[in-house]
Scaffold this active site. Structure first.
Site, PDB file in Angstrom:
ATOM      1  N   GLY A 170       0.844  -1.191   0.000  1.00 14.83           N
ATOM      2  CA  GLY A 170       0.000   0.000   0.000  1.00 14.83           C
ATOM      3  C   GLY A 170       0.880   1.243   0.000  1.00 14.83           C
ATOM      4  O   GLY A 170       1.438   1.603   1.043  1.00 14.83           O
ATOM      5  N   SER A 218       1.272   5.014  -0.032  1.00 16.48           N
ATOM      6  CA  SER A 218       0.417   6.148   0.314  1.00 16.48           C
ATOM      7  C   SER A 218       0.939   7.484  -0.191  1.00 16.48           C
ATOM      8  O   SER A 218       0.216   8.474  -0.187  1.00 16.48           O
ATOM      9  CB  SER A 218       0.273   6.236   1.837  1.00 16.48           C
ATOM     10  OG  SER A 218       1.530   6.572   2.416  1.00 16.48           O
ATOM     11  N   GLY A 219       2.201   7.513  -0.581  1.00 18.97           N
ATOM     12  CA  GLY A 219       2.855   8.781  -0.889  1.00 18.97           C
ATOM     13  C   GLY A 219       3.727   9.258   0.251  1.00 18.97           C
ATOM     14  O   GLY A 219       4.488  10.212   0.116  1.00 18.97           O
ATOM     15  N   VAL A 260       6.643   8.508   3.436  1.00 20.87           N
ATOM     16  CA  VAL A 260       7.970   7.897   3.463  1.00 20.87           C
ATOM     17  C   VAL A 260       7.940   6.460   3.992  1.00 20.87           C
ATOM     18  O   VAL A 260       8.725   5.612   3.554  1.00 20.87           O
ATOM     19  CB  VAL A 260       8.947   8.776   4.292  1.00 20.87           C
ATOM     20  CG1 VAL A 260       8.543   8.822   5.753  1.00 20.87           C
ATOM     21  CG2 VAL A 260      10.381   8.300   4.137  1.00 20.87           C
ATOM     22  N   ASP A 261       7.043   6.161   4.915  1.00 21.28           N
ATOM     23  CA  ASP A 261       7.030   4.829   5.529  1.00 21.28           C
ATOM     24  C   ASP A 261       6.710   3.729   4.523  1.00 21.28           C
ATOM     25  O   ASP A 261       7.414   2.720   4.433  1.00 21.28           O
ATOM     26  CB  ASP A 261       6.033   4.789   6.695  1.00 21.28           C
ATOM     27  CG  ASP A 261       6.434   5.698   7.841  1.00 21.28           C
ATOM     28  OD1 ASP A 261       7.648   5.916   8.018  1.00 21.28           O
ATOM     29  OD2 ASP A 261       5.547   6.197   8.556  1.00 21.28           O
ATOM     30  N   MET A 278      -4.268   3.818  -2.645  1.00 19.79           N
ATOM     31  CA  MET A 278      -5.681   3.811  -2.284  1.00 19.79           C
ATOM     32  C   MET A 278      -6.221   5.235  -2.185  1.00 19.79           C
ATOM     33  O   MET A 278      -5.667   6.061  -1.459  1.00 19.79           O
ATOM     34  CB  MET A 278      -5.880   3.108  -0.929  1.00 19.79           C
ATOM     35  CG  MET A 278      -5.711   1.615  -0.972  1.00 19.79           C
ATOM     36  SD  MET A 278      -5.814   0.898   0.698  1.00 19.79           S
ATOM     37  CE  MET A 278      -4.093   1.006   1.204  1.00 19.79           C
ATOM     38  N   CYS A 290     -10.428   2.183  10.198  1.00 18.54           N
ATOM     39  CA  CYS A 290      -9.882   2.260   8.844  1.00 18.54           C
ATOM     40  C   CYS A 290      -8.940   1.084   8.561  1.00 18.54           C
ATOM     41  O   CYS A 290      -8.989   0.472   7.496  1.00 18.54           O
ATOM     42  CB  CYS A 290      -9.143   3.584   8.660  1.00 18.54           C
ATOM     43  SG  CYS A 290      -8.452   3.809   7.024  1.00 18.54           S
ATOM     44  N   GLY A 313       3.363   0.235   5.787  1.00 23.10           N
ATOM     45  CA  GLY A 313       4.443   0.925   6.487  1.00 23.10           C
ATOM     46  C   GLY A 313       4.203   1.094   7.966  1.00 23.10           C
ATOM     47  O   GLY A 313       4.755   2.015   8.578  1.00 23.10           O
ATOM     48  N   CYS A 319      -7.635   9.637   9.404  1.00 23.86           N
ATOM     49  CA  CYS A 319      -7.209   8.670   8.397  1.00 23.86           C
ATOM     50  C   CYS A 319      -7.834   8.968   7.030  1.00 23.86           C
ATOM     51  O   CYS A 319      -9.054   8.942   6.875  1.00 23.86           O
ATOM     52  CB  CYS A 319      -7.610   7.271   8.864  1.00 23.86           C
ATOM     53  SG  CYS A 319      -7.068   5.938   7.798  1.00 23.86           S
TER      54      CYS A 319
END
Length: 356
Positions: free
Chosen positions: A7, A9-10, A12-13, A33, A96, A120, A192
């Site tokens: 996943g 997300s954009g 860093v993790d 997502m 979430c 992450g 979230c």
């Protein structure tokens, strides 16, 4: 090694999680997502997607995009609104994770042919003889097991958490070395998938506010509130109570919300006795290993940033239980989660209904 859907997300993790899996030899693809439909300054989907694309370009992996906005609205956001309407303080991040990231996303990834998903999150997992255990992340300041206590054995067995052994500074350093644009991107602290925004204004756009009185524990009116839903137990800031209302100069804290009379009850001082309670009644109790835990050295926390404290559990019928802490806990809020631990093992959790 296996096909892993990460996943992305954009942030860093998740970027570093994908990078580490590639280094370990996994066949990795990214999935972005979109779970909130809104075009505003607070909704960072476009910026996040560009960051996710740049990461996947560097890693030379494909990036798919999937929209779970309908599922998020129905399974997370409506619950969030209903809880606030009832005067409780929900934790949408927990819902979430349970309903979107480790249910909808997991199903989507498996249907695409992935063997497992990865995120992450700063947690670890460990396969024991009987079950998969969820462990705290090594970085105590970033450990996110509190948010994942509702996961099932099936969800855990299909998930990988590459960051569990790292701290945040190591993650950022790895991202910088890889050339990710998001290596110094600040952590998300908003709701979230909804983003960081003025919470009061946001909530007002969905729920009607009902102003009422702010009163002391003995019923003295000392101010006005705009709506009980804008306040939580233990809150100090934003009460707008002028000086001269109390016997001393100590700050005012929310100690209770009287739903029936629409009153916000406050008391002075962080050490006010009504802010500390040892017992809580909970529902929706969930054990990660599917069966009642052998209750030995058990501890729990009542909010994400709280410390673990020793407690005992008396289970009742229909998923309810009574929790008694050895020491009183500060500002227990109905609707939040209490999460149970045995040292570094996250055992599960439940939803707080009342405290005394």
């Amino acid at each position: 090694m296996g096909h892993i859907a990460v996943g992305i997300s954009g942030g860093v993790d998740s970027a570093v999680a994908a990078s580490l899996l590639i280094e370990e030899g996994y066949d990795v693809e990214g999935i972005f997502m979109k779970n909130w439909e809104e075009d505003s300054e607070y909704c960072t989907v476009e910026r996040d997607y560009k960051d996710a694309l740049q990461v996947c370009d560097v890693l030379n992996i494909p990036l798919r995009s999937v929209n779970f906005a309908k599922e998020y609205w129905e399974k997370v956001f409506q619950y969030f609104l209903e809880e606030y309407k009832n005067g409780r303080t929900p934790n949408p991040d927990i819902m979430c994770n349970s309903e979107i990231k480790f249910k909808e996303f997991l199903k989507y990834a498996i249907d695409l042919g992935a063997d497992k998903i990865a995120t992450g999150h700063y947690v670890r997992s460990k396969v024991s003889q009987k079950s998969v255990q969820l462990l705290k992340g090594v970085d105590e300041g970033k450990d996110q097991s509190y948010f994942l206590h509702t996961l099932t054995q099936k969800q855990l067995s299909k998930s990988i958490f590459p960051l569990g052994q790292l701290n945040k500074s190591q993650v950022r350093e790895h991202a910088k070395k890889k050339g990710f644009n998001n290596f110094n991107k600040k952590d998300s602290v908003g709701i979230c998938f909804i983003g960081e925004r003025n919470f009061k204004t946001f909530l007002k756009s969905y729920l009607p506010s009902k102003p009422g009185n702010i009163v002391t524990e003995d019923g003295k009116k000392i101010g006005k509130h705009d709506g009980l839903m804008f306040h939580t137990i233990g809150q100090r800031k934003g009460l707008k109570i002028g000086g001269g209302n109390g016997d001393n100069s100590n700050a005012w804290y929310v100690i209770e919300k009287d739903i029936n009379h629409n009153e916000l009850i406050v008391g002075q001082g962080h050490d006010h006795p009504l802010l500390y309670k040892k017992n809580i009644q909970v529902s929706k109790i969930h054990w990660i290993n599917n069966e009642k835990v052998e209750l030995g050295e058990l501890s729990a926390k009542i909010r994400y940033r709280a410390s673990d404290h020793k407690c005992s559990i008396t289970e009742l019928k229909d998923g309810q239980a009574l929790i008694e802490f050895e020491v009183p806990q500060f500002a227990i809020a109905n609707g939040q989660s209490v999460v149970f631990y045995n040292d570094e093992i996250c055992l599960g959790g439940a939803t707080i209904n009342s405290s005394f």
